[in-house]
Design an enzyme around this catalytic site. Structure first.
Site, mmCIF file in Angstrom:
data_model
loop_
_atom_site.group_PDB
_atom_site.id
_atom_site.type_symbol
_atom_site.label_atom_id
_atom_site.label_comp_id
_atom_site.label_asym_id
_atom_site.label_seq_id
_atom_site.Cartn_x
_atom_site.Cartn_y
_atom_site.Cartn_z
ATOM 1 N N SER A 30 92.288 -70.413 58.704
ATOM 2 C CA SER A 30 92.732 -71.276 57.879
ATOM 3 C C SER A 30 92.906 -72.640 58.536
ATOM 4 O O SER A 30 92.838 -73.670 58.057
ATOM 5 C CB SER A 30 94.256 -70.898 57.418
ATOM 6 N N GLU A 103 82.678 -65.218 66.991
ATOM 7 C CA GLU A 103 83.300 -66.222 67.628
ATOM 8 C C GLU A 103 83.115 -66.406 69.199
ATOM 9 O O GLU A 103 83.112 -67.254 69.792
ATOM 10 C CB GLU A 103 84.851 -66.111 67.218
HETATM 11 C C1 5RP Z 1 89.075 -65.168 62.933
HETATM 12 C C2 5RP Z 1 90.133 -65.964 64.059
HETATM 13 C C3 5RP Z 1 91.014 -66.936 63.580
HETATM 14 O O1 5RP Z 1 91.013 -67.863 64.617
HETATM 15 C C4 5RP Z 1 92.488 -66.535 63.526
HETATM 16 O O2 5RP Z 1 92.700 -65.386 62.710
HETATM 17 C C5 5RP Z 1 93.347 -67.683 63.373
HETATM 18 O O3 5RP Z 1 93.502 -67.658 62.136
HETATM 19 P P1 5RP Z 1 94.393 -68.871 61.310
HETATM 20 O O4 5RP Z 1 93.875 -70.242 61.613
HETATM 21 O O5 5RP Z 1 94.090 -68.729 59.993
HETATM 22 O O6 5RP Z 1 95.574 -68.553 61.669
HETATM 23 O O7 5RP Z 1 90.183 -65.544 65.024
HETATM 24 O O8 5RP Z 1 88.598 -64.227 63.342
#
Ligand code: 5RP
Length: 217
Positions: A30, A103
């Site tokens: 997000s 990632e």
């Molecule tokens: C997805 C991730 C995201 O960067 C992590 O979950 C943070 O997400 P958000 O910005 O929705 O809090 O690692 O795999």
């Protein structure tokens, strides 16, 4: 400011690290969605993006940004991504959205990894957030037993399949006082694709949004 405002603020702050006409790496989640929204509004022209998930690819393409394969680009100058937790050494837990493997690959390919997060993600010691681990489906129970032996309590993220066709174990109560050692140990287990610890290759910069504005770590 509420958490959504803080995400928007840090998404906008990351624009400073985007070189016009470059190819950038884009993470998932997000907070990254706020970055993409800010990028589209900014009218900064980028040549293309390397995406860390199908969800991010869809969003980029809907905004008219060309998405290219990492095999076509070689190294990237910058990678922008969020985190579930970070510490003062910019070591991270990632994978809440299940995109941790791609990632980690895009982060590894990038000269500068800029992590964008709101202040709620900052911790003294990593590990309050359950550690996501991507596993080959066949190895789920095998890996889970080994994680129990390492002191964790793995929970299968049922009903979720990663973009790579694998499963996720979310591990509670792991001792992550030495995240580099634990990252190596977990990544060496047969059946593990990768774990959501980003400690061997931490972020180069964390932009943290707070009520007082953006802080750099
Ligand atoms: C997805 C991730 C995201 O960067 C992590 O979950 C943070 O997400 P958000 O910005 O929705 O809090 O690692 O795999």
């Amino acid at each position: 400011m509420n958490q959504d405002d803080l995400k928007r603020l840090v998404g906008e702050a990351a624009l400073e690290y985007v070189q016009p006409d470059s190819i950038i790496g884009v993470g998932t989640g997000s907070t990254v969605n706020c970055f993409i929204e800010a990028l589209l509004k900014s009218r900064i022209h980028i040549e293309a993006a390397v995406s860390s998930s199908e969800a991010t690819t869809a969003l980029l393409q809907a905004g008219g940004i060309r998405v290219v394969d990492l095999n076509q680009t070689g190294g990237l100058d910058v990678y922008i991504d969020g985190a579930d937790e970070f510490d003062v050494h910019r070591r991270l837990i990632k994978g809440g959205g299940g995109a941790l493997t791609r990632e980690k690959i895009v982060a590894a390919a990038s000269k500068k990894f800029v992590c964008i997060a709101d202040q709620s993600k900052k911790v003294g010691v990593l590990g309050a957030f359950p550690l996501p681990i991507e596993v080959i489906p066949l190895a789920r129970s095998l890996v889970a037993r080994q994680l129990v032996a390492l002191g964790g309590q793995p929970e299968w993220r049922q009903g979720f399949t990663t973009d790579n066709g694998n499963w996720i174990l979310d591990v509670h109560n792991m001792d992550l006082v030495d995240p580099v050692a634990m990252e190596k140990t977990i990544n060496n287990l047969a059946g593990v694709v990768t774990c959501g610890l980003f400690a061997m290759r931490p972020a180069d910069l964390v932009l943290m949004s707070t009520q007082e504005g953006i802080k750099q770590i």
